[in-house]
Design a protein around this motif. Structure first.
Motif, PDB file in Angstrom:
ATOM      1  N   ALA A 168       0.831  -1.206   0.000  1.00  0.00           N
ATOM      2  CA  ALA A 168       0.000   0.000   0.000  1.00  0.00           C
ATOM      3  C   ALA A 168       0.863   1.252   0.000  1.00  0.00           C
ATOM      4  O   ALA A 168       0.576   2.225  -0.718  1.00  0.00           O
ATOM      5  CB  ALA A 168      -0.929  -0.005   1.212  1.00  0.00           C
ATOM      6  N   GLN A 169       1.938   1.255   0.783  1.00  0.00           N
ATOM      7  CA  GLN A 169       2.824   2.417   0.798  1.00  0.00           C
ATOM      8  C   GLN A 169       3.455   2.645  -0.560  1.00  0.00           C
ATOM      9  O   GLN A 169       3.598   3.795  -1.011  1.00  0.00           O
ATOM     10  CB  GLN A 169       3.916   2.210   1.851  1.00  0.00           C
ATOM     11  N   ALA A 170       3.819   1.556  -1.235  1.00  0.00           N
ATOM     12  CA  ALA A 170       4.422   1.691  -2.559  1.00  0.00           C
ATOM     13  C   ALA A 170       3.416   2.256  -3.563  1.00  0.00           C
ATOM     14  O   ALA A 170       3.762   3.081  -4.413  1.00  0.00           O
ATOM     15  CB  ALA A 170       4.942   0.333  -3.032  1.00  0.00           C
ATOM     16  N   VAL A 171       2.162   1.812  -3.478  1.00  0.00           N
ATOM     17  CA  VAL A 171       1.125   2.322  -4.374  1.00  0.00           C
ATOM     18  C   VAL A 171       0.874   3.809  -4.101  1.00  0.00           C
ATOM     19  O   VAL A 171       0.748   4.609  -5.034  1.00  0.00           O
ATOM     20  CB  VAL A 171      -0.175   1.508  -4.210  1.00  0.00           C
ATOM     21  N   LYS A 207      -6.882  -9.424 -25.266  1.00  0.00           N
ATOM     22  CA  LYS A 207      -6.707  -9.799 -23.858  1.00  0.00           C
ATOM     23  C   LYS A 207      -7.753  -9.165 -22.959  1.00  0.00           C
ATOM     24  O   LYS A 207      -8.198  -9.778 -21.992  1.00  0.00           O
ATOM     25  CB  LYS A 207      -5.309  -9.391 -23.397  1.00  0.00           C
ATOM     26  N   LYS A 208      -8.135  -7.910 -23.264  1.00  0.00           N
ATOM     27  CA  LYS A 208      -9.110  -7.189 -22.448  1.00  0.00           C
ATOM     28  C   LYS A 208      -8.761  -7.249 -20.955  1.00  0.00           C
ATOM     29  O   LYS A 208      -9.573  -7.602 -20.111  1.00  0.00           O
ATOM     30  CB  LYS A 208     -10.515  -7.732 -22.669  1.00  0.00           C
ATOM     31  N   GLN A 209      -7.505  -6.911 -20.655  1.00  0.00           N
ATOM     32  CA  GLN A 209      -7.064  -6.931 -19.260  1.00  0.00           C
ATOM     33  C   GLN A 209      -7.759  -5.823 -18.475  1.00  0.00           C
ATOM     34  O   GLN A 209      -8.076  -4.760 -19.004  1.00  0.00           O
ATOM     35  CB  GLN A 209      -5.553  -6.744 -19.192  1.00  0.00           C
ATOM     36  N   ARG A 210      -7.964  -6.079 -17.204  1.00  0.00           N
ATOM     37  CA  ARG A 210      -8.572  -5.067 -16.347  1.00  0.00           C
ATOM     38  C   ARG A 210      -7.598  -3.909 -16.142  1.00  0.00           C
ATOM     39  O   ARG A 210      -6.414  -4.112 -15.886  1.00  0.00           O
ATOM     40  CB  ARG A 210      -8.955  -5.675 -15.000  1.00  0.00           C
ATOM     41  N   LEU A 211      -8.102  -2.700 -16.275  1.00  0.00           N
ATOM     42  CA  LEU A 211      -7.298  -1.509 -16.081  1.00  0.00           C
ATOM     43  C   LEU A 211      -7.660  -0.846 -14.746  1.00  0.00           C
ATOM     44  O   LEU A 211      -8.838  -0.789 -14.384  1.00  0.00           O
ATOM     45  CB  LEU A 211      -7.517  -0.516 -17.223  1.00  0.00           C
ATOM     46  N   TYR A 212      -6.655  -0.357 -14.066  1.00  0.00           N
ATOM     47  CA  TYR A 212      -6.849   0.299 -12.776  1.00  0.00           C
ATOM     48  C   TYR A 212      -6.508   1.780 -12.932  1.00  0.00           C
ATOM     49  O   TYR A 212      -5.399   2.135 -13.327  1.00  0.00           O
ATOM     50  CB  TYR A 212      -5.958  -0.331 -11.707  1.00  0.00           C
ATOM     51  N   LYS A 213      -7.479   2.617 -12.642  1.00  0.00           N
ATOM     52  CA  LYS A 213      -7.287   4.060 -12.672  1.00  0.00           C
ATOM     53  C   LYS A 213      -7.043   4.527 -11.252  1.00  0.00           C
ATOM     54  O   LYS A 213      -7.921   4.405 -10.377  1.00  0.00           O
ATOM     55  CB  LYS A 213      -8.523   4.741 -13.265  1.00  0.00           C
ATOM     56  N   LEU A 214      -5.851   5.058 -10.988  1.00  0.00           N
ATOM     57  CA  LEU A 214      -5.468   5.527  -9.655  1.00  0.00           C
ATOM     58  C   LEU A 214      -5.260   7.033  -9.720  1.00  0.00           C
ATOM     59  O   LEU A 214      -4.413   7.512 -10.483  1.00  0.00           O
ATOM     60  CB  LEU A 214      -4.181   4.840  -9.191  1.00  0.00           C
ATOM     61  N   THR A 215      -6.025   7.767  -8.928  1.00  0.00           N
ATOM     62  CA  THR A 215      -5.980   9.229  -8.975  1.00  0.00           C
ATOM     63  C   THR A 215      -5.976   9.790  -7.564  1.00  0.00           C
ATOM     64  O   THR A 215      -6.756   9.355  -6.708  1.00  0.00           O
ATOM     65  CB  THR A 215      -7.203   9.786  -9.724  1.00  0.00           C
ATOM     66  N   ALA A 233      -1.766  -8.992  -7.030  1.00  0.00           N
ATOM     67  CA  ALA A 233      -1.644  -7.537  -6.940  1.00  0.00           C
ATOM     68  C   ALA A 233      -2.995  -6.864  -7.160  1.00  0.00           C
ATOM     69  O   ALA A 233      -3.373  -5.938  -6.435  1.00  0.00           O
ATOM     70  CB  ALA A 233      -0.626  -7.029  -7.958  1.00  0.00           C
ATOM     71  N   GLY A 234      -3.743  -7.340  -8.154  1.00  0.00           N
ATOM     72  CA  GLY A 234      -5.075  -6.785  -8.396  1.00  0.00           C
ATOM     73  C   GLY A 234      -6.017  -7.037  -7.229  1.00  0.00           C
ATOM     74  O   GLY A 234      -6.785  -6.159  -6.828  1.00  0.00           O
ATOM     75  N   GLY A 235      -5.949  -8.247  -6.676  1.00  0.00           N
ATOM     76  CA  GLY A 235      -6.800  -8.560  -5.538  1.00  0.00           C
ATOM     77  C   GLY A 235      -6.455  -7.730  -4.320  1.00  0.00           C
ATOM     78  O   GLY A 235      -7.349  -7.258  -3.597  1.00  0.00           O
ATOM     79  N   GLN A 236      -5.158  -7.525  -4.064  1.00  0.00           N
ATOM     80  CA  GLN A 236      -4.764  -6.734  -2.905  1.00  0.00           C
ATOM     81  C   GLN A 236      -5.147  -5.273  -3.097  1.00  0.00           C
ATOM     82  O   GLN A 236      -5.555  -4.602  -2.137  1.00  0.00           O
ATOM     83  CB  GLN A 236      -3.259  -6.861  -2.685  1.00  0.00           C
ATOM     84  N   LEU A 237      -5.023  -4.774  -4.326  1.00  0.00           N
ATOM     85  CA  LEU A 237      -5.426  -3.397  -4.591  1.00  0.00           C
ATOM     86  C   LEU A 237      -6.926  -3.223  -4.367  1.00  0.00           C
ATOM     87  O   LEU A 237      -7.382  -2.206  -3.835  1.00  0.00           O
ATOM     88  CB  LEU A 237      -5.055  -3.014  -6.024  1.00  0.00           C
ATOM     89  N   LYS A 238      -7.707  -4.231  -4.764  1.00  0.00           N
ATOM     90  CA  LYS A 238      -9.150  -4.193  -4.542  1.00  0.00           C
ATOM     91  C   LYS A 238      -9.458  -4.147  -3.042  1.00  0.00           C
ATOM     92  O   LYS A 238     -10.348  -3.400  -2.598  1.00  0.00           O
ATOM     93  CB  LYS A 238      -9.790  -5.434  -5.170  1.00  0.00           C
ATOM     94  N   ARG A 239      -8.731  -4.917  -2.259  1.00  0.00           N
ATOM     95  CA  ARG A 239      -8.957  -4.948  -0.818  1.00  0.00           C
ATOM     96  C   ARG A 239      -8.539  -3.635  -0.167  1.00  0.00           C
ATOM     97  O   ARG A 239      -9.151  -3.180   0.803  1.00  0.00           O
ATOM     98  CB  ARG A 239      -8.183  -6.117  -0.194  1.00  0.00           C
ATOM     99  N   LEU A 240      -7.504  -3.014  -0.707  1.00  0.00           N
ATOM    100  CA  LEU A 240      -7.005  -1.769  -0.139  1.00  0.00           C
ATOM    101  C   LEU A 240      -7.790  -0.547  -0.601  1.00  0.00           C
ATOM    102  O   LEU A 240      -7.615   0.548  -0.044  1.00  0.00           O
ATOM    103  CB  LEU A 240      -5.531  -1.573  -0.518  1.00  0.00           C
TER     104      LEU A 240
END
Length: 596
Positions: free
Chosen positions: A394-397, A465-473, A437-444
C-alpha cells in the motif's frame, strides 16, 4: 390387570408429564429446543446442558417420589419426547441481554426472577417480567437495577483515563450498545502499558453485559470463537497484538451478523447453527497490523499515561465502580431514551461506513450538543492510516500515485507491479503475481479512498486480452497536502532558481537554463539540490546532475558565504566569466581556474 398396569407409568412418562405441566416447550429458529416456565420468568431454558431443563426435571421428580431419582435412560427418553413436542410449536427467537419490542428496547437484568428494564422514547422503567423471550448462559452475570441518583455519566468520567473527546465517543458507543438491531463498531482501547486499557475495558463491558470473564484472550479457532460469541452479548479481547486473518474476518462478520454451522453432537449428518451479532471491544498497544476491512469497523479511543501520583489501587476502583454502577446505568438509559425520541428524525447528508451507528452518533450530538460524529470520522481515518502504514505494498502504491501528477495512472496489475518501488527483500504480504496484486489493490481500495486516492477498476483494455485496467488518482486535497514547499504557482522559473543557487523541480539531468518553469516539473525537488561547492552550470558541464551531488547537498552543511540562501545576484568568475558560488571569504573565481 396386567403387570405393566400394576407398576404404573414409567419414569420417562412421569418426567414428560411433569415437564408439560410446568413448561411451555418451544423451538428456536436455529433449531434449538427450549422450555419456558408457565407463569414464571420469560426465560428460555435449554432442554440439555448444565443449566438446562434436564437437571431441573430430575430434581422435581426426586422431590415428588420420596427421594427416588430417575435413571439416565429415562431422562434421555423424556428429552427425546420433549424435543418432539417443541418441534410442533411455532419457531421463536430467544434473545441475549437486549431485545427490540416494538418501539421500546428491553434489557434483561439476568436475575433469577426475570426482572428487566424497558426503555422507550418517553423514558425507562423497571418491570418484573420481560415482554420478550430471553435466554441465559453460564457466562452471564446480573446487572444491578438502575437507580437515578446523581449524574452517573460524571461518575463514569471520574473512573476513566481519557480525553473529553474520547469520553463522549465512549458514551455514544455505550448508548448504541443497548440498541440491538444495528452493527456496532469494535471499541478499541489503545495506549502504552500502564494506561489502564484492561481495567477500562472490564468496566465498559460490565456496564453492558456483566460476565465472569469480561476480558478474554484471542480464541484458538473459529469454533471456540463462535461458542463464546453465541453466549454473550458483549465481550472483549484483551491485549491483542496480532490478529490472524481468520479471526479478523470473524470479527467483521460478528459486527454485521454471523452464523456458524457445525455438526450436531453425537450425530453424523445433523448440524447446529450459531447465529449472532455482537457488541465487541478489544485492547491493544498497536493496531497497525490489523486488516483494512477490520480497521474500518473500529472506534479507537486513546488512553493517557497515568502518573504514579494519580494511580489508584484496583480494590479502590472496584468499590467506586460498584457504588456508581446503578446510577451510571440510569444516566445511560436516560440518554438512550432521548436518543430513541429524536432518532427517527435524524438524517445524514453523507453516510459513512457503519451508517446506522453514525445516525446514533448524530442523535447523541443533537441531544448533548457534542461532536462525536466528527471524532468518529477522525478515528476511522487514523485507523485506516495505521493500517496503510503497516502494508508495504500500500505504501508503494501511495508513493507511485503521489508521483503521477493530477492525471493519475491508468495501468494493468502487471504494470502496477513493475512500476511500484519493490523492496530488495519482499515482505510476507507483498503480491507475488499480477492476479494477487489486483486482488490486494481491490482490498485496499476503501482504505486508499479514505486518504484521498481513488481506485477505479471498471475499465478493460483492448482486445484480445481485455485486461482489467486500474485508474489511480489522487484527490485535489491530497495533492495540496503532499505538494513540495516550492509551489507550482511560484512566479520564479527554474532558471531563476538556478542562478540563485537554489533548488528547482524536475529531472536533475535537465538544466535550469532550458526554459522550464516549476509548473513543468513533477516534484523531484527532493531528488536534486545544488552542491555548495559547485554550481548548477558546473554540474551540467561535468556530470549533468549526478545523483551523488544531490546527496552531497543533503549531507554537507551549506556555506554561510554561499548564495543558495540569499536573494543577491550570483557573482561570476573573474577568470572565465561563468557564475560560481563562493564558499570562502574573498574568493573571486572557480578554484583552479587559470584566469582567476
Amino acid at each position: 390387570m396386567s403387570d405393566d398396569e400394576k407398576r404404573g407409568p414409567s419414569q420417562a412418562s412421569q418426567l414428560v408429564k411433569l415437564a408439560r405441566e410446568r413448561y411451555e416447550l418451544v423451538m428456536s429458529e436455529d433449531g434449538r429446543p427450549y422450555g419456558v416456565k408457565r407463569n414464571g420468568p420469560n426465560i428460555a431454558r435449554p432442554l440439555r446442558g448444565k443449566a438446562g431443563l434436564r437437571s431441573e426435571l430430575s430434581l422435581i421428580y426426586t422431590d415428588a417420589n420420596g427421594g427416588n431419582t430417575p435413571s439416565q435412560s429415562a431422562l434421555a427418553d423424556a428429552m427425546t419426547v420433549l424435543e418432539g413436542v417443541a418441534q410442533a410449536a411455532d419457531p421463536c427467537v430467544p434473545h441475549v441481554r437486549v431485545a427490540r419490542h416494538g418501539d421500546v428496547i428491553v434489557v434483561d437484568l439476568a436475575t433469577s426472577d426475570g426482572r428487566c428494564v424497558v426503555i422507550g422514547p418517553d423514558g425507562w422503567r423497571r418491570e418484573g417480567r420481560s415482554p420478550v423471550l430471553f435466554r441465559r448462559s453460564g457466562a452471564m452475570k446480573p446487572l444491578p437495577a438502575p437507580i437515578s441518583h446523581g449524574d452517573g455519566l460524571a461518575k463514569l468520567r471520574g473512573l476513566l483515563n481519557m480525553s473529553d473527546e474520547g469520553f463522549h465517543l465512549l458514551v455514544a458507543w455505550l448508548v448504541a450498545a443497548f440498541i440491538p438491531d444495528l452493527p456496532h463498531p469494535i471499541l478499541t482501547f489503545r495506549g502504552e502499558q500502564g494506561t489502564g486499557k484492561s481495567y477500562s475495558a472490564k468496566m465498559v463491558i460490565g456496564l453492558v453485559d456483566p460476565s465472569g470473564a469480561p476480558k478474554r484472550t484471542a480464541p484458538r479457532d473459529l469454533k471456540s470463537w463462535a461458542t463464546q460469541a453465541f453466549n454473550s452479548w458483549a465481550l472483549c479481547l484483551d491485549n491483542i497484538s496480532i490478529i490472524p486473518d481468520w479471526l479478523s474476518d470473524a470479527l467483521c462478520r460478528a459486527v454485521t451478523g454471523d452464523g456458524i454451522v457445525d455438526r450436531a453432537l453425537y450425530t453424523d449428518d445433523d448440524v447446529v447453527v450459531l447465529e449472532f451479532r455482537r457488541v465487541l471491544a478489544m485492547t491493544t498497544i498497536d493496531a497497525g497490523a490489523l486488516a483494512g476491512d477490520l480497521a474500518e469497523r473500529l472506534l479507537t479511543i486513546e488512553l493517557h499515561t497515568i502518573p504514579d501520583s494519580k494511580r489508584r489501587e484496583e480494590a479502590e476502583m472496584d468499590a467506586a465502580y460498584s457504588e456508581a454502577h446503578p446510577s451510571i446505568l440510569a444516566s445511560l438509559f436516560d440518554l438512550l431514551a432521548q436518543v430513541l425520541k429524536v432518532l427517527p428524525e435524524v438524517e445524514l447528508a453523507e453516510r459513512p461506513r457503519m451508517a446506522d451507528f453514525a445516525r446514533v452518533l448524530a442523535a447523541v450530538d443533537q441531544v448533548q450538543d457534542w461532536n462525536t460524529m466528527e471524532s468518529y470520522r477522525a478515528s476511522a481515518r487514523d485507523a485506516v492510516a495505521d493500517v496503510l502504514d503497516g502494508e508495504p505494498f500500500a505504501q508503494a502504491v501511495v508513493a507511485l500515485v503521489d508521483r503521477s501528477g493530477p492525471e493519475g495512472l491508468m495501468l494493468t496489475a502487471s504494470q502496477l507491479l513493475e512500476q511500484v518501488d519493490t523492496p530488495d527483500r519482499l515482505p510476507k504480504k507483498w503480491p507475488k503475481d499480477p492476479t494477487r496484486a489486483g486482488g490486494q489493490l481491490k482490498r485496499l481500495a476503501p482504505a486508499l479512498r479514505t486518504i484521498g486516492i481513488e481506485v477505479d477498476d471498471s475499465k478493460r483494455g483492448p482486445s484480445p486480452k481485455k485486461q482489467r485496467l486500474y485508474k489511480l488518482t489522487a484527490s485535489a486535497d491530497r495533492r495540496c497536502e503532499t505538494a513540495s514547499p516550492a509551489s507550482p504557482n511560484t512566479p520564479e522559473t527554474a532558471s531563476d532558481l538556478g542562478k540563485q543557487g537554489g533548488r528547482y523541480e524536475g529531472d536533475a539531468s535537465v538544466p535550469p537554463q532550458a526554459g522550464g518553469t516549476l509548473g513543468d516539473a513533477e516534484g523531484d525537488a527532493a531528488l536534486f539540490a545544488a552542491s555548495p561547492r559547485e554550481t548548477v552550470s558546473d554540474l551540467r558541464q561535468n556530470r549533468r546532475g549526478d545523483a551523488g551531488d544531490a546527496g552531497d547537498a543533503e549531507m554537507q552543511p551549506l556555506s554561510t558565504y554561499g548564495n543558495s540562501l540569499r536573494r543577491e545576484p550570483q557573482p561570476r568568475c573573474a577568470g572565465c566569466g561563468e557564475p560560481f558560488d563562493p564558499y570562502e571569504p574573498g574568493q573571486t573565481g572557480h578554484p583552479g581556474c587559470e584566469a582567476a
